[in-house]
Design an enzyme around this catalytic site. Structure first.
Site, short mmCIF file in Angstrom:
data_model
loop_
_atom_site.label_atom_id
_atom_site.label_comp_id
_atom_site.label_asym_id
_atom_site.label_seq_id
_atom_site.Cartn_x
_atom_site.Cartn_y
_atom_site.Cartn_z
CB SER A 196 -0.92 0.01 1.20
OG SER A 196 -0.16 0.08 2.38
CG HIS A 224 -4.02 -1.54 0.21
ND1 HIS A 224 -4.53 -0.30 0.53
CD2 HIS A 224 -3.47 -2.02 1.35
CE1 HIS A 224 -4.27 -0.02 1.79
NE2 HIS A 224 -3.63 -1.05 2.32
CE LYS A 255 -7.07 -0.72 4.19
NZ LYS A 255 -6.98 0.33 5.18
#
Ligand code: PLP
Length: 414
Positions: A196, A224, A255
């Protein structure tokens, strides 16, 4: 309570610890923001003096803007009206609802695995799973990429088993370590698909080849990547048609899916064993049903609609091209993450403060230990909901500040 008669001055110890961070310029200050439903990435910054300033968030991990997607909000409203706020228990004792089961089915389908297990976060999923695996495979050796996330490192550290750390993405080093151990010992390789902070990719296929050769299990953190890569948002392993070669996939619901929580997806037996042995799964209240409902709706939406995924990649490409054209030192590994290396914690903080104060651009400075010292950076996360106008403001601000700061290193160091 702090007693002045005590032989240890606890307050002084706390001061020392905090002062170390101030001295190194890496004391973390959180800025107080109020997100506005329907207007993300626009938000309000509430200052300590009580005043408010409009800002644009450029460092969030709500990568696709799903945190305000109507399908997600509708599912959450519906679930909260139907069931109330919390789940009311651990998964074992009254805290497993139809919403949790539906979410796990959605996740298993996303990753084409037999089963999935939802945890309070991907941090807990990593920590709980990796700290439990040696109980399931006595003598297990875990081979861990040196840049793995703190949650993996914690789980591996705490598990009492053997570990080997391989240099980042270094297949020769990994091979050397695997070859040095007894072929009969159980082994697991833990790594990430998108790292990330630099935005680089793990060599999934080559690691799976090594795992096959040395009889190791594979554990892939796709935190991610889920929602953002692959035809249905199943991550880089789906994009590269390697899902079937990964034994345990870890992902987040907080996320790209825009909600909250984390999970693993694996075989039914693996999930059953982790479910039965991992304290981090067993001894904690399950996520609220409305959160599970929102996450399931988000996954379901992103499985069939690739529009946001495609716009996301386009936005990242445009921002990188524009920043590069200005000569800024950005790292570009072809992912959606746009890091600009500043290389000093104090300078990074000054730049971040100036962006916020002068331009209403919020990008948090990233310091050690999140990244190595000397690589302190601003990490931009363009999304499909950042418009052309917002990008113009950002690019112009970076242009102005970068030139200004290059001329005024003294001022920045002051
Ligand atoms: C690589 C990686 N794994 C796991 C996590 C933890 O995810 P969560 O926020 O769901 O706890 C993070 C969080 O930033 C991460 O970067």
């Amino acid at each position: 309570m702090i007693n002045e008669e005590m032989p240890v001055d606890y307050t002084a110890k706390l001061d020392e610890a905090l002062n170390r961070l101030h001295d190194e310029g890496r004391y973390r200050t959180f800025i107080d923001i109020e997100r506005k439903n329907g207007q993300f990435p626009h938000a309000t910054w509430r200052k300590t003096d009580g005043s408010e300033t409009p800002i644009t968030v450029w460092c969030g991990n709500d990568y696709l803007g799903m945190g305000q997607h109507p399908a997600v909000l509708a599912a959450m409203h519906e679930a909260i009206d139907a069931t109330g706020a919390g789940s009311g228990g651990t998964r074992n004792i009254s805290g497993t609802t139809v919403y949790h089961k539906r979410l796990e089915a959605e996740l298993a389908d996303l990753h084409q695995k037999e089963s999935a297990l939802v945890f309070s976060s991907a941090y807990i999923a990593n920590d709980a799973t990796l700290s439990t695996l040696p109980k399931l495979f006595p003598g297990l050796i875990i081979y861990s990429d040196e840049l793995n996330h703190a949650s993996m490192i914690e789980g591996i550290k705490r598990n009492g088993g053997a570990k080997r750390i391989f240099r980042h993405n270094d297949l020769a080093h990994l091979r050397e370590l695997l070859a040095a151990d007894d072929p009969r010992t159980p082994k697991l390789i833990a790594f990430e698909s998108v790292y990330s902070m630099d935005g680089d990719f793990g060599p999934i296929e080559a690691i799976c080849d090594l795992a096959d050769e040395f009889g190791a299990l594979t554990y892939l953190d796709e935190v991610h990547a889920v929602g953002m890569y692959g035809p249905r948002g199943g991550g880089v392993s789906e994009r590269d048609q390697l899902t079937h070669r990964i034994d345990i996939i870890n992902g987040t619901l907080g996320k790209a899916f825009g909600v909250f929580g984390g999970y693993i997806a694996a075989s039914s037996k693996m999930c059953d064993a982790v479910r039965s042995y991992a304290p981090g799964f067993i001894f904690t209240t399950s996520i609220p049903p409305a959160v599970a409902a929102g996450a399931a709706a988000s996954i379901a939406h992103l499985k069939v609609d690739a529009t946001l995924r495609e716009r996301h990649q386009t936005q990242a490409r445009i921002l990188k091209t524009r920043l590069k054209a200005m000569g800024l030192p950005i790292i570009d590994h072809g992912s959606h993450i746009v890091p600009v290396i500043v290389g000093d914690p104090k300078h990074t903080k000054v730049l971040s403060d100036m962006l916020l104060d002068r331009y209403g651009i919020y990008v948090q400075p990233i310091n050690f230990p999140t990244v190595p010292r000397g690589t302190e950076r601003l990490r931009f996360t363009p999304s499909p909901v950042h418009g052309a106008a917002e990008m113009d403001v950002l690019v112009r601000a970076m242009d102005a500040l970068w030139s200004h700061c290059a001329l005024n290193r003294q001022e920045m160091s002051a």
